[in-house]
Design a protein around this motif. Structure first.
Motif, PDB file in Angstrom:
ATOM      1  N   ARG A   1       0.825  -1.210   0.000  1.00 26.80           N
ATOM      2  CA  ARG A   1       0.000   0.000   0.000  1.00 26.80           C
ATOM      3  C   ARG A   1       0.855   1.255   0.000  1.00 26.80           C
ATOM      4  NH1 ARG A   1      -5.360  -1.855   1.713  1.00 26.80           N
ATOM      5  NH2 ARG A   1      -4.954  -4.072   1.595  1.00 26.80           N
ATOM      6  N   VAL A   2       0.265   2.342  -0.471  1.00 33.38           N
ATOM      7  CA  VAL A   2       0.944   3.628  -0.494  1.00 33.38           C
ATOM      8  C   VAL A   2       0.217   4.532   0.488  1.00 33.38           C
ATOM      9  CG1 VAL A   2       1.627   5.560  -1.943  1.00 33.38           C
ATOM     10  CG2 VAL A   2       1.514   3.260  -2.904  1.00 33.38           C
ATOM     11  N   LEU A   3       0.976   5.156   1.376  1.00 28.18           N
ATOM     12  CA  LEU A   3       0.365   5.933   2.449  1.00 28.18           C
ATOM     13  C   LEU A   3      -0.593   7.014   1.941  1.00 28.18           C
ATOM     14  CD1 LEU A   3       0.151   6.260   5.467  1.00 28.18           C
ATOM     15  CD2 LEU A   3       2.033   7.884   5.387  1.00 28.18           C
ATOM     16  N   GLU A   4      -0.222   7.704   0.880  1.00 36.02           N
ATOM     17  CA  GLU A   4      -1.087   8.778   0.369  1.00 36.02           C
ATOM     18  C   GLU A   4      -2.466   8.227  -0.012  1.00 36.02           C
ATOM     19  OE1 GLU A   4       2.408   8.677  -1.220  1.00 36.02           O
ATOM     20  OE2 GLU A   4       2.573   9.500   0.792  1.00 36.02           O
TER      21      GLU A   4
ATOM     22  N   LEU B   1      -3.778   5.545   1.203  1.00 33.12           N
ATOM     23  CA  LEU B   1      -4.444   5.128   2.429  1.00 33.12           C
ATOM     24  C   LEU B   1      -5.128   6.316   3.100  1.00 33.12           C
ATOM     25  CD1 LEU B   1      -1.830   2.711   3.981  1.00 33.12           C
ATOM     26  CD2 LEU B   1      -4.158   2.128   3.328  1.00 33.12           C
ATOM     27  N   ILE B   2      -4.427   7.413   3.166  1.00 36.39           N
ATOM     28  CA  ILE B   2      -4.991   8.604   3.806  1.00 36.39           C
ATOM     29  C   ILE B   2      -6.233   9.054   3.047  1.00 36.39           C
ATOM     30  CG2 ILE B   2      -4.590  11.055   4.274  1.00 36.39           C
ATOM     31  CD1 ILE B   2      -1.597  10.207   4.765  1.00 36.39           C
ATOM     32  N   ALA B   3      -6.141   9.009   1.744  1.00 36.62           N
ATOM     33  CA  ALA B   3      -7.267   9.437   0.915  1.00 36.62           C
ATOM     34  C   ALA B   3      -8.465   8.510   1.057  1.00 36.62           C
ATOM     35  CB  ALA B   3      -6.831   9.510  -0.547  1.00 36.62           C
ATOM     36  N   ASN B   4      -8.195   7.253   1.383  1.00 37.43           N
ATOM     37  CA  ASN B   4      -9.279   6.278   1.373  1.00 37.43           C
ATOM     38  C   ASN B   4      -9.739   5.772   2.743  1.00 37.43           C
ATOM     39  OD1 ASN B   4      -9.841   5.851  -1.472  1.00 37.43           O
ATOM     40  ND2 ASN B   4      -7.707   5.226  -1.566  1.00 37.43           N
TER      41      ASN B   4
ATOM     42  N   PRO C   1      -4.370  -4.310   8.351  1.00 33.75           N
ATOM     43  CA  PRO C   1      -3.232  -3.542   8.847  1.00 33.75           C
ATOM     44  C   PRO C   1      -2.330  -4.295   9.832  1.00 33.75           C
ATOM     45  CG  PRO C   1      -5.186  -2.957  10.084  1.00 33.75           C
ATOM     46  CD  PRO C   1      -5.608  -4.018   9.094  1.00 33.75           C
ATOM     47  N   HIS C   2      -2.801  -5.432  10.356  1.00 31.01           N
ATOM     48  CA  HIS C   2      -2.116  -6.036  11.499  1.00 31.01           C
ATOM     49  C   HIS C   2      -0.612  -6.260  11.287  1.00 31.01           C
ATOM     50  CE1 HIS C   2      -1.774  -8.096  15.264  1.00 31.01           C
ATOM     51  NE2 HIS C   2      -1.447  -9.236  14.707  1.00 31.01           N
ATOM     52  N   HIS C   3      -0.258  -6.980  10.263  1.00 39.74           N
ATOM     53  CA  HIS C   3       1.160  -7.299  10.078  1.00 39.74           C
ATOM     54  C   HIS C   3       1.983  -6.097   9.620  1.00 39.74           C
ATOM     55  CE1 HIS C   3      -0.044 -11.819   9.700  1.00 39.74           C
ATOM     56  NE2 HIS C   3      -0.002 -11.399  10.945  1.00 39.74           N
ATOM     57  N   GLU C   4       1.352  -5.245   8.845  1.00 44.96           N
ATOM     58  CA  GLU C   4       2.023  -4.016   8.429  1.00 44.96           C
ATOM     59  C   GLU C   4       2.400  -3.200   9.677  1.00 44.96           C
ATOM     60  OE1 GLU C   4       2.141  -3.268   4.758  1.00 44.96           O
ATOM     61  OE2 GLU C   4       3.842  -2.371   5.784  1.00 44.96           O
ATOM     62  N   CYS C   5       1.480  -3.132  10.624  1.00 51.95           N
ATOM     63  CA  CYS C   5       1.719  -2.380  11.856  1.00 51.95           C
ATOM     64  C   CYS C   5       2.780  -3.042  12.723  1.00 51.95           C
ATOM     65  CB  CYS C   5       0.425  -2.231  12.647  1.00 51.95           C
ATOM     66  SG  CYS C   5      -0.795  -1.217  11.796  1.00 51.95           S
TER      67      CYS C   5
END
Length: 502
Positions: free
Chosen positions: A188-191, A193-196, A265-269
């Motif tokens: 995923r790309v943070l931008e 994610l923020i937008a969505n 998000p679990h593993h990413e976090c």
RNA sequence: GGUCUCUUGGCCGAGUGGCUAGGCGCCGGUCUGCAAAACCGCCUACUCCGGUUCGAAUCCGGAAGAGACCUCCA
């Protein structure tokens, strides 16, 4: 001869264990498996949240990683397998306003939260034991590691990657992402994610909707809470796995497993937390099992389309035409590769049941084969193929197909259509012992009786008795009733028909 | 809407640039008092449209369909 053969197998085995290839979600590629500290291996797998009866979906990762655990041990590795139990912490963000899952259930049933957790943990163990899933080396509970979680949150705060607001601590994803890559595992790309990311209520404390809680201040009605430097509260969703995996496996370890639905998000976090706290990622290989589907859709809690293991074993769910034994379920799951979706249906389960029976009977038939002086088959090729399959990202379906070929050879030999030497027979025994029992973890539970078996048998017996009565063969009908009485089953003829009870 | 994945014969499911798993089911045969089991045979597939190639179901592009994640989920 036999000794020579065994030696050959051992040598072969040593060759094989150096060639394991695993699909690493981090790189989306198959990679050569090289442990950090051979022969020791550290493996962490996300375990259950104990607030409900385990269902078929829970059996998938348990069995998938049980296979990994068993195979790595088989090839000579020393594996420490850690699987957590989530008994606190997972927030609910819908109408429940951040109420803890375990706690919500507790209030409904008027029980202590820990009583509920214990009850479902016991249920989980009961069903996993029936599925012949080996217990992990360590099974840490989140509630027993609050101190470690607080310590880790502190480290992340000290590193400047988190902030405190009103007694809660949040991970600063945007800040983290300026130095590191938040999204490297899930792609995923943070931008984006923020937008969505949806803006949910009660999240105004966060700087950014993507930020996630490390510590959450407990609201007054919350009964599960612990003291911390910030507030009376409870740890955030992702912290337990990071804290406990590092505690028991070190700052860096080999394998982290779990369901694909935990990828984000679990593993990413988890990655972000490890990097923020320790300056390095802790996991070398990320392995993810795919989902069990029902009518093409994921079987899961939220959709309410799940069938519990208890319902499978007793045949008591409306979608089931009969009960299925634990080994049928295990075999069904192993017949698909762990990274493929697996679609549930009665037809597929019945096919698995029959297939398993065929293998089990093949092993029985093997016992009565008489050795010949010459051989018409090559068993060592089957053995080699099984090792190749397991080395190639734990491909259990291929192993099973080789076992079916072995069963076919055994049956043919029994029919006099193939010939087996004494060495062949020994190798076949070893093949089944190693792969079917030891690695795939299968065993014979064909005698397993679900509730419907007794029902069916009684129906049959009583219909025979009814026939005897119609034919005025009262000697037979009385004998049936008397013998059943001796067994503790009372039979009563009423005007509405025959009833029975134990 | 964004990100990603998948689409294999009646069903479930592997896999590979050419040698086309396996199970279940169907049908036929051997065997059998009948059945079951077993064995042999049969059904031979890769969503569609282009492209690359001597050759693609397998690689590339496009289309359609399905799913996962983006919110707790195994």
């Amino acid at each position: 001869m036999l000794v020579k053969n065994q030696l050959f197998c051992e040598i072969k085995q040593k060759e094989m264990d150096k060639n394991i290839v695993v699909f690493n979600t981090l790189t989306r590629k198959k990679e050569k498996f090289k442990p950090l500290n051979p022969p020791s291996i550290g493996m962490y797998v996300c375990g259950p949240t104990v607030y409900g009866d385990p269902h078929l979906g829970h059996a998938r990762p348990a069995i998938a990683f049980d296979l990994v655990f068993r195979y790595l041990k088989h090839t000579g590795y020393k594996v420490r397998y850690v699987r957590n139990v989530t008994d606190v912490g997972h927030l609910e963000s819908d109408a429940d306003e951040g109420e803890d899952k375990i706690e919500k259930k507790a209030r409904l049933e008027q029980l202590e939260p820990m009583e509920v957790a214990q009850y479902y943990l016991d249920r989980y163990h009961l069903f996993m034991d029936q599925l012949n899933v080996l217990r992990p080396s360590i099974e840490p509970r989140a509630s027993g590691h609050i101190i470690e979680q607080i310590a880790m949150a502190k480290k992340i705060l000290d590193a400047g990657m988190a902030y405190e607001v009103n007694g809660s601590v949040y991970f600063d994803v945007e800040k983290y992402n300026t130095k590191h890559n938040y999204g490297k595992l899930s792609g995923r790309v943070l931008e984006d994610l923020i937008a969505n990311t949806r803006n949910l209520e009660g999240q105004d404390e966060k700087k950014n909707p993507c930020d996630f809680a490390l510590w959450k201040k407990a609201s007054p009605e919350h009964i599960m809470h612990w003291p911390s430097p910030w507030s009376e509260g409870f740890p955030g969703w992702h912290l337990e796995c990071s804290a406990m995996s590092i505690k028991y496996l070190g700052e860096q370890f080999d394998i982290h497993g779990g369901g694909m639905d935990l990828l984000f998000p679990h593993h990413e976090c988890e990655i972000a937390q490890s990097v923020a706290a320790n300056g390095k990622e802790s996991v070398k290989y990320w392995l993810h099992n795919n989902m069990v589907t029902i009518n093409g859709q994921k079987m899961g809690k939220s959709l309410g389309n799940f069938i519990t293991l208890n319902e499978f074993f007793t045949g008591t769910h409306k979608s089931l035409t009969k009960a299925y034994s634990p080994m049928t379920i295990r075999f069904f799951i192993l017949q698909a590769h762990y990274r493929s979706t697996l679609d549930f249906s009665n037809e597929a389960l019945q096919a698995a049941e029959k297939g398993l029976k065929k293998l089990i009977q093949g092993m029985e038939t093997l016992k009565k084969i008489k050795p010949s002086s010459n051989s018409s088959v090559d068993i060592s090729k089957l053995q080699l193929d099984c090792y190749h399959a397991l080395n190639d990202d734990f491909n259990s379906p291929i192993v099973i197909s080789n076992l079916f070929e072995a069963a076919r050879i055994i049956n043919s030999a029994n029919d006099g259509k193939e010939t087996l030497t004494a060495a062949n027979i020994e190798l076949l025994k070893k093949l089944f012992n190693d792969f079917a029992f030891d690695i795939l973890g299968l065993h014979d539970d064909t005698a397993f009786s679900g509730n419907d078996l007794t029902e069916g048998l009684m129906e049959l017996i009583l219909s025979l008795r009814q026939n005897a009565k119609v034919n005025k063969d009262f000697a037979t009908s009385d004998k049936i009733r008397d013998e059943l009485t001796k067994l503790g089953i009372a039979v009563k003829d009423t005007k509405d028909g025959t009833v029975w009870n134990v």
